[in-house]
Scaffold this motif. Sequence first.
Motif, PDB file in Angstrom:
ATOM      1  N   SER A 161       0.904  -1.124  -0.067  1.00  0.00           N
ATOM      2  CA  SER A 161       0.018  -0.066   0.094  1.00  0.00           C
ATOM      3  C   SER A 161       0.787   1.233   0.094  1.00  0.00           C
ATOM      4  O   SER A 161       0.396   2.399  -0.150  1.00  0.00           O
ATOM      5  N   TYR A 162       2.235   1.228   0.148  1.00  0.00           N
ATOM      6  CA  TYR A 162       3.149   2.169   0.149  1.00  0.00           C
ATOM      7  C   TYR A 162       3.394   2.886  -1.170  1.00  0.00           C
ATOM      8  O   TYR A 162       3.598   1.963  -1.995  1.00  0.00           O
ATOM      9  N   THR A 163       3.602   4.159  -1.131  1.00  0.00           N
ATOM     10  CA  THR A 163       4.406   4.757  -2.275  1.00  0.00           C
ATOM     11  C   THR A 163       6.056   4.540  -2.116  1.00  0.00           C
ATOM     12  O   THR A 163       6.397   4.962  -0.846  1.00  0.00           O
TER      13      THR A 163
ATOM     14  N   TYR B  56       7.558  11.089   2.759  1.00  0.00           N
ATOM     15  CA  TYR B  56       8.162   9.765   2.874  1.00  0.00           C
ATOM     16  C   TYR B  56       8.918   9.618   4.485  1.00  0.00           C
ATOM     17  O   TYR B  56       9.837  10.587   4.653  1.00  0.00           O
ATOM     18  N   ARG B  57       8.462   8.853   5.200  1.00  0.00           N
ATOM     19  CA  ARG B  57       8.763   8.651   6.628  1.00  0.00           C
ATOM     20  C   ARG B  57       9.658   7.962   7.004  1.00  0.00           C
ATOM     21  O   ARG B  57      10.493   8.219   7.707  1.00  0.00           O
ATOM     22  N   TYR B  58       9.954   6.767   5.787  1.00  0.00           N
ATOM     23  CA  TYR B  58      11.108   5.757   6.212  1.00  0.00           C
ATOM     24  C   TYR B  58      11.890   5.712   5.213  1.00  0.00           C
ATOM     25  O   TYR B  58      11.555   5.969   4.048  1.00  0.00           O
ATOM     26  N   TRP B  59      13.340   5.615   5.712  1.00  0.00           N
ATOM     27  CA  TRP B  59      14.299   5.586   4.811  1.00  0.00           C
ATOM     28  C   TRP B  59      15.387   4.422   4.951  1.00  0.00           C
ATOM     29  O   TRP B  59      15.487   4.008   6.053  1.00  0.00           O
ATOM     30  N   GLY B  60      15.763   4.120   4.065  1.00  0.00           N
ATOM     31  CA  GLY B  60      16.961   2.987   3.958  1.00  0.00           C
ATOM     32  C   GLY B  60      18.294   3.702   4.392  1.00  0.00           C
ATOM     33  O   GLY B  60      18.151   5.007   4.336  1.00  0.00           O
ATOM     34  N   GLN B  61      19.476   3.007   4.351  1.00  0.00           N
ATOM     35  CA  GLN B  61      20.737   3.494   4.851  1.00  0.00           C
ATOM     36  C   GLN B  61      21.387   4.040   3.645  1.00  0.00           C
ATOM     37  O   GLN B  61      22.557   4.734   3.879  1.00  0.00           O
TER      38      GLN B  61
ATOM     39  N   TYR C  14      19.218   6.459  -2.124  1.00  0.00           N
ATOM     40  CA  TYR C  14      18.328   5.802  -0.928  1.00  0.00           C
ATOM     41  C   TYR C  14      16.988   5.575  -1.392  1.00  0.00           C
ATOM     42  O   TYR C  14      16.208   6.256  -2.528  1.00  0.00           O
ATOM     43  N   CYS C  15      16.345   4.673  -0.744  1.00  0.00           N
ATOM     44  CA  CYS C  15      14.762   3.968  -0.893  1.00  0.00           C
ATOM     45  C   CYS C  15      14.117   4.882   0.193  1.00  0.00           C
ATOM     46  O   CYS C  15      14.567   4.800   1.459  1.00  0.00           O
ATOM     47  N   ALA C  16      12.997   4.952  -0.146  1.00  0.00           N
ATOM     48  CA  ALA C  16      11.897   5.535   1.098  1.00  0.00           C
ATOM     49  C   ALA C  16      10.802   5.183   0.808  1.00  0.00           C
ATOM     50  O   ALA C  16      10.289   4.773  -0.209  1.00  0.00           O
TER      51      ALA C  16
END
Length: 120
Positions: A31-33, A107-112, A95-97
């Motif tokens: 469900s996430y973008t 975009y609340r969540y981010w990779g390293q 980065y992926c978000a």
Amino acid sequence: QVQLVESGGGLVQAGGSLRLSCAASGRTFSSYTMGWFRQAPGKEREFVAAINWSGTTTYSPDVVKERATISRDNAQNTVYLQMNSLKPEDTAVYYCAAANPTSGQGYRYWGQGTQVTVSS
């Protein structure tokens, strides 16, 4: 909570290709973008591409235009960024978000991040 782990970066010669992957945890991944961003040394982070829950894609008109393809595999909880005809100016940390489209929080969540280096 969503955790993101990017992979697939590395050193590539100009004109080459890479496929970046972003593995996501969480049961609501579909469900996430999902978006890809990049940040080169000394520069601000910039948007590359995004894909929503239905597979609709958006690309930056100025970044990797027509050289990138974003896709997702909801069964594998993974989003991909295929980049072709790479140029030295594509060198950056990618980065992926993830964004919950119903939360309004962006975009609340981010990779390293994963480093991509393109040699000339």
